[in-house]
Every structure is written in C-alpha cells, then in structure tokens.
Design a protein around this motif. Structure first.
Motif, PDB file in Angstrom:
ATOM      1  N   GLU A  99      35.606  43.405  48.830  1.00 43.50           N
ATOM      2  CA  GLU A  99      34.958  43.928  47.620  1.00 43.50           C
ATOM      3  C   GLU A  99      34.210  42.787  46.933  1.00 43.50           C
ATOM      4  N   VAL A 100      32.906  42.918  46.862  1.00 40.24           N
ATOM      5  CA  VAL A 100      32.061  41.892  46.231  1.00 40.24           C
ATOM      6  C   VAL A 100      31.688  42.358  44.832  1.00 40.24           C
ATOM      7  N   TYR A 101      31.883  41.489  43.840  1.00 42.80           N
ATOM      8  CA  TYR A 101      31.561  41.841  42.460  1.00 42.80           C
ATOM      9  C   TYR A 101      30.941  40.641  41.751  1.00 42.80           C
ATOM     10  N   LEU A 102      30.283  40.930  40.647  1.00 42.17           N
ATOM     11  CA  LEU A 102      29.521  39.920  39.906  1.00 42.17           C
ATOM     12  C   LEU A 102      30.226  39.572  38.597  1.00 42.17           C
ATOM     13  N   VAL A 103      30.402  38.272  38.341  1.00 40.00           N
ATOM     14  CA  VAL A 103      30.980  37.777  37.084  1.00 40.00           C
ATOM     15  C   VAL A 103      30.105  36.646  36.562  1.00 40.00           C
ATOM     16  N   GLU A 104      29.418  36.903  35.452  1.00 40.13           N
ATOM     17  CA  GLU A 104      28.557  35.887  34.823  1.00 40.13           C
ATOM     18  C   GLU A 104      27.589  35.277  35.834  1.00 40.13           C
ATOM     19  N   ASP A 105      26.828  36.141  36.463  1.00 37.96           N
ATOM     20  CA  ASP A 105      25.781  35.743  37.410  1.00 37.96           C
ATOM     21  C   ASP A 105      26.307  35.016  38.649  1.00 37.96           C
ATOM     22  N   GLU A 106      27.581  35.170  38.944  1.00 36.82           N
ATOM     23  CA  GLU A 106      28.152  34.562  40.155  1.00 36.82           C
ATOM     24  C   GLU A 106      28.950  35.613  40.910  1.00 36.82           C
ATOM     25  N   TYR A 107      28.704  35.675  42.223  1.00 35.44           N
ATOM     26  CA  TYR A 107      29.386  36.656  43.071  1.00 35.44           C
ATOM     27  C   TYR A 107      30.774  36.153  43.482  1.00 35.44           C
ATOM     28  N   TYR A 108      31.745  37.083  43.428  1.00 37.21           N
ATOM     29  CA  TYR A 108      33.108  36.811  43.881  1.00 37.21           C
ATOM     30  C   TYR A 108      33.485  37.861  44.918  1.00 37.21           C
ATOM     31  N   CYS A 109      34.504  37.532  45.703  1.00 33.81           N
ATOM     32  CA  CYS A 109      34.971  38.449  46.741  1.00 33.81           C
ATOM     33  C   CYS A 109      36.494  38.534  46.722  1.00 33.81           C
ATOM     34  N   ARG A 110      36.999  39.748  46.813  1.00 35.45           N
ATOM     35  CA  ARG A 110      38.441  39.978  46.935  1.00 35.45           C
ATOM     36  C   ARG A 110      38.673  41.077  47.976  1.00 35.45           C
ATOM     37  N   LEU A 111      39.915  41.219  48.376  1.00 32.74           N
ATOM     38  CA  LEU A 111      40.243  42.237  49.374  1.00 32.74           C
ATOM     39  C   LEU A 111      40.341  43.604  48.705  1.00 32.74           C
ATOM     40  N   THR A 112      39.933  44.625  49.429  1.00 29.88           N
ATOM     41  CA  THR A 112      40.039  45.985  48.912  1.00 29.88           C
ATOM     42  C   THR A 112      41.508  46.423  48.888  1.00 29.88           C
ATOM     43  N   LYS A 113      41.782  47.523  48.200  1.00 26.47           N
ATOM     44  CA  LYS A 113      43.162  48.022  48.114  1.00 26.47           C
ATOM     45  C   LYS A 113      43.691  48.388  49.493  1.00 26.47           C
ATOM     46  N   ARG A 114      42.870  49.023  50.301  1.00 27.48           N
ATOM     47  CA  ARG A 114      43.298  49.387  51.657  1.00 27.48           C
ATOM     48  C   ARG A 114      43.614  48.150  52.481  1.00 27.48           C
ATOM     49  N   MET A 115      42.832  47.103  52.263  1.00 31.47           N
ATOM     50  CA  MET A 115      43.073  45.852  52.977  1.00 31.47           C
ATOM     51  C   MET A 115      44.375  45.194  52.520  1.00 31.47           C
ATOM     52  N   MET A 116      44.646  45.270  51.233  1.00 29.70           N
ATOM     53  CA  MET A 116      45.876  44.679  50.696  1.00 29.70           C
ATOM     54  C   MET A 116      47.110  45.406  51.221  1.00 29.70           C
ATOM     55  N   TYR A 117      46.991  46.726  51.431  1.00 29.40           N
ATOM     56  CA  TYR A 117      48.110  47.477  52.018  1.00 29.40           C
ATOM     57  C   TYR A 117      48.431  46.963  53.423  1.00 29.40           C
ATOM     58  N   LEU A 118      47.374  46.671  54.192  1.00 32.31           N
ATOM     59  CA  LEU A 118      47.583  46.139  55.540  1.00 32.31           C
ATOM     60  C   LEU A 118      48.198  44.740  55.504  1.00 32.31           C
ATOM     61  N   VAL A 119      47.801  43.934  54.520  1.00 28.27           N
ATOM     62  CA  VAL A 119      48.376  42.590  54.367  1.00 28.27           C
ATOM     63  C   VAL A 119      49.872  42.695  54.070  1.00 28.27           C
ATOM     64  N   GLU A 120      50.240  43.622  53.184  1.00 28.41           N
ATOM     65  CA  GLU A 120      51.667  43.822  52.859  1.00 28.41           C
ATOM     66  C   GLU A 120      52.439  44.340  54.068  1.00 28.41           C
ATOM     67  N   GLU A 121      51.807  45.241  54.833  1.00 27.20           N
ATOM     68  CA  GLU A 121      52.448  45.757  56.047  1.00 27.20           C
ATOM     69  C   GLU A 121      52.650  44.651  57.074  1.00 27.20           C
ATOM     70  N   GLU A 122      51.661  43.780  57.206  1.00 25.61           N
ATOM     71  CA  GLU A 122      51.764  42.656  58.143  1.00 25.61           C
ATOM     72  C   GLU A 122      52.891  41.705  57.749  1.00 25.61           C
ATOM     73  N   GLU A 123      53.011  41.430  56.453  1.00 23.54           N
ATOM     74  CA  GLU A 123      54.079  40.539  55.980  1.00 23.54           C
ATOM     75  C   GLU A 123      55.451  41.152  56.226  1.00 23.54           C
ATOM     76  N   ALA A 124      55.565  42.473  56.040  1.00 22.63           N
ATOM     77  CA  ALA A 124      56.842  43.146  56.284  1.00 22.63           C
ATOM     78  C   ALA A 124      57.226  43.068  57.759  1.00 22.63           C
ATOM     79  N   ILE A 125      56.241  43.216  58.639  1.00 25.54           N
ATOM     80  CA  ILE A 125      56.507  43.121  60.080  1.00 25.54           C
ATOM     81  C   ILE A 125      56.915  41.703  60.453  1.00 25.54           C
ATOM     82  N   LYS A 126      56.283  40.713  59.850  1.00 22.69           N
ATOM     83  CA  LYS A 126      56.642  39.315  60.131  1.00 22.69           C
ATOM     84  C   LYS A 126      58.094  39.033  59.764  1.00 22.69           C
ATOM     85  N   ASP A 127      58.556  39.631  58.677  1.00 23.78           N
ATOM     86  CA  ASP A 127      59.962  39.454  58.287  1.00 23.78           C
ATOM     87  C   ASP A 127      60.904  40.071  59.325  1.00 23.78           C
ATOM     88  N   LYS A 128      60.522  41.269  59.823  1.00 23.07           N
ATOM     89  CA  LYS A 128      61.351  41.940  60.836  1.00 23.07           C
ATOM     90  C   LYS A 128      61.297  41.221  62.186  1.00 23.07           C
TER      91      LYS A 128
END
Length: 418
Positions: A99-128
């Motif tokens: 997800e790309v967004y603009l803050v004070e004329d500067e672009y930032y990037c973060r992971l989408t919600k769907r992407m964050m769900y996959l990150v959490e799922e990956e971390e849970a699998i790593k624990d198992k």
C-alpha cells in the motif's frame, strides 16, 4: 560448434598460440551453458524470481519503524535486490501486497491487511515448525567434516532451509543439549555453530529412508527421457556402485575417486532435499566447500549427472535443482512454509493482474480519446479547405471585374463601349 569456431579463428591447433584470457575463461565456463533446457524447471525459476524480490521488500518493510518504509529508502535498496527502474512503479504493480500512500509530499509503503495476515500465518507456522528446524540444523552440522558451520555463511542460505531470521536467538540457545556457539579464533566473522550431541536417528538420508520404506537398496533415481541413451548408460554405471551416506566421515576416501564422487552426489542430494524448494545457488553451496568436503569444481560434477540434478543459468545465477523434487513445474513435497509462501505468490499475481487490467483500461481510454481528437482535427482541416476555396471564389477576377469587362468588349468589338 561455437568452441570449434573460436579455436579455428585463433589457430588453436598450433600449440605455440594461446587463447587470450577472456577466451580461456569462456571455454572454461562453456560447460555450464551446455545442459539442455527443461521448460518446466525453467518456469519454476522464473516464477520464483518476482516472489523472491517481493519477499525481500516485505522483510525490509517489516524491519522499519511502524512497519512503514519511505519509498526513497526502498529505492536505495533496489541495487542490492538487482532491480532497475523506479521503486514506486514496482510497488504499484502489486496493490494487493503493498500500500503506497503520501505524507507531506513524500511517498511511504506498508503492507496491506491481506499481506499482514499472511505474515502472521507464516510466523505461526514457524513456531510450530521449530522441531523441524532443529532437525534440519542438526543434519547440516552432522554432514560437515568438523560438525560445525560458520554463522555468516549459514546466514546466506538460512531461508533456503526455512530458518527464521532470529534462529540464533530462538533455536540455538533453547536447544543447548544439541548446539552451542563457539569462536575459536576470536574474530567476529569466525563465529560458528557446533554440534554437541550426535543423534543416530537423524543420520539417515532421504535416499536411505525411501529405500527402507520400499524394502530395497538405497540408490539414486534418474528422471531423463528414454532418448537420452548415453546419459542413461552413464547413470546406470554410476548407480551400480554402493551408495555412500553423506553422514559418514569422508576423510578416508581418495580425492577424485568414484567413491568420493558418489559421496559428493549423495551430499548435494541430501542438502537439496532439506531445502524448502529443492534448489540452491551453486555459488552459495560452494562457500561450504571446505566444511562439507566438496570438490572445487562442483558445477562440473553436477553437470555429469543430469538425471539427478538440473543446472540452470537463469537470471545469470547458477542454480541447481533436484529433479525428483518436481513433477513438471510443481513441487511434489510441499513444506507448510511453502504452502503459505505460495499464498503470498497468489496474492502477488492477483495484484499484478489487477494492475495490468487497470493499465489496459487506461490505455484503451487514451486510444479512444486520441481517435476522437483525430476525427475532430480531420473535420477541422476539411472545413478550413472549404473556406479557403470559398475565399478564392470571392476573389475571382475576369469578367466579374468592371475594368476587365470594358477591356474585353473593346477587344471584341474593336470599339469602346459607351
């Protein structure tokens, strides 16, 4: 054919004439280009390329404060990711992931919600999967000559085996009965993980486990077409000798012997079997040449066994794949981490499809506008031509001019018109 032509052009038959160094380098490495391409396995490598890059971008973003990275910062990282062009354009290609967004004329990037769900799922699998990681690390140390591996070198291939980034903190201290960190030279780059306990139950290779399951002798399998007659003959001759486990100490074997070759092939086979994707960079494997007792020209050895390994130079990176790990272009035995990573790949493809669809619709609209403007310009040109003709008609001379009419009658009747 290429080598023969180069030799003839340089009078290579004359022993007094030597090829220049660039050509010697070309001839020396030409063998790496000679393996026949397998379309299915080449597809595996091309499919993973974008996934690897986006996975690295994901990890960079997660390490940033508030898990948001300035696009300018990601642009600087593009060189290390072997990418060209603008980072902003690349990120916009995957709207489902980034997800790309603009803050004070500067672009930032973060992971989408769907992407964050996959990150959490990956971390849970790593624990198992922690017990599995412990076994893999123990097997790697058991195959090494001194039962210890350099931490810096291991960090280069940790993701091949699915190890978490913090495995030195999460796994090694927790299993102190199996591992310990040592540094015999005192240098930071010399830090190593050493095996403390040898578990005989783990000293069983994938080939030996398969042979026990089918109640047969351990041997390699060849996955080549029947038309490769010579390759099949060489494989059968090689496979006829007894299998040598990679967990046995090879220091009693003679360098360059058939037994040593058999052990090295078994070692690489076992290393690839432990990886998530049944593949690895030949260069990175070569970094462990001393630790695992592998030959200096590992690539030449791998090319001698095309039925077991597939060597590719896709994206100018020499990679070796285990043929028996794939059915066409599909991985046969999928680790739980591979399953969640494939979900990431599907999400990435979904975003790329959406981006291409939007781009196609924008281009379509642009074409329509260009066509309408073109028609308007043509109609304007036609109307201007007609107006020019009308103007020329208004300015006609001849009999419409009174003075010209007088001269005409004068000549016609030879008399002045009153």
């Amino acid at each position: 054919m290429v080598i023969k032509m180069l030799m003839q052009n340089l009078n290579y038959r004359n022993s007094r004439v030597h090829a220049p160094l660039p050509l010697q380098h070309l001839i020396r490495n030409f063998s790496l280009w000679s393996m026949r391409k397998d379309p299915d396995l080449e597809l595996v490598l091309s499919r993973n390329r974008r996934w690897i890059v986006n996975n690295q971008i994901k990890n960079i973003i997660l390490r940033c404060p508030n898990q948001a990275a300035p696009v300018k910062f990601l642009q600087k990282k593009f060189k290390t990711l072997d990418l060209q062009g603008k980072a902003l354009n690349w990120l916009k290609k995957y709207p489902c992931c980034f997800e790309v967004y603009l803050v004070e004329d500067e672009y930032y990037c973060r992971l989408t919600k769907r992407m964050m769900y996959l990150v959490e799922e990956e971390e849970a699998i790593k624990d198992k999967q922690e017990p599995v990681f412990v076994e893999r690390l123990a097997k790697l140390l058991m195959m090494s000559l001194n039962h210890r591996l350099n931490v810096m070198k291991l960090n280069e291939i940790k993701r091949n085996f699915g190890f978490p980034d913090d495995y030195l903190i999460r796994i090694v201290p927790k299993y102190s009965d199996m591992f310990r960190i040592v540094n015999y030279s005192g240098r930071r780059s010399s830090m190593e993980i050493e095996l403390v306990y040898w578990n005989p139950d783990l000293a069983v290779s994938t080939i030996q486990a398969s042979a026990r399951k089918h109640d047969s002798q351990p041997c390699f399998s060849c996955l080549l077409p029947s038309t490769w007659v010579k390759s099949w003959e060489r494989f059968c001759e090689f496979n006829a000798s007894p299998y040598i486990s990679p967990y046995l100490d090879p220091r009693g074997l003679v360098e360059g012997s058939r037994e040593m070759e058999k052990r090295t092939v078994g070692l690489v086979h076992e290393l690839l079997s432990l990886t998530l994707w049944k593949k690895a960079s030949i260069m990175k494997l070569g970094h462990f040449r001393r630790e695992f007792g592998m030959p200096e020209k590992l690539n030449a050895l791998l090319l001698k066994h095309p039925g077991i390994f597939y060597v590719s130079n896709k994206y100018q990176i020499y990679t070796v794949l285990l043929r028996e790990g794939y059915n066409g272009s599909e991985l046969i035995d999928k680790d739980p981490l591979v399953v969640v990573k494939e979900k990431f790949g599907e999400l990435m493809q979904e975003g790329l499809h959406e981006y291409n669809r939007r781009r196609h619709s924008v281009n379509l609209e642009k074409r329509k506008k260009d066509m309408v403007l073109g028609r308007l310009n043509k109609s304007k040109d036609r109307s201007s031509e007609m107006s020019d003709n009308d103007d020329q008609g208004d300015k006609l001379g001849g009999l419409f001019d009174p003075e010209e009419r007088k001269r005409f009658y004068k000549i016609l009747f030879d008399d002045v018109v009153p």
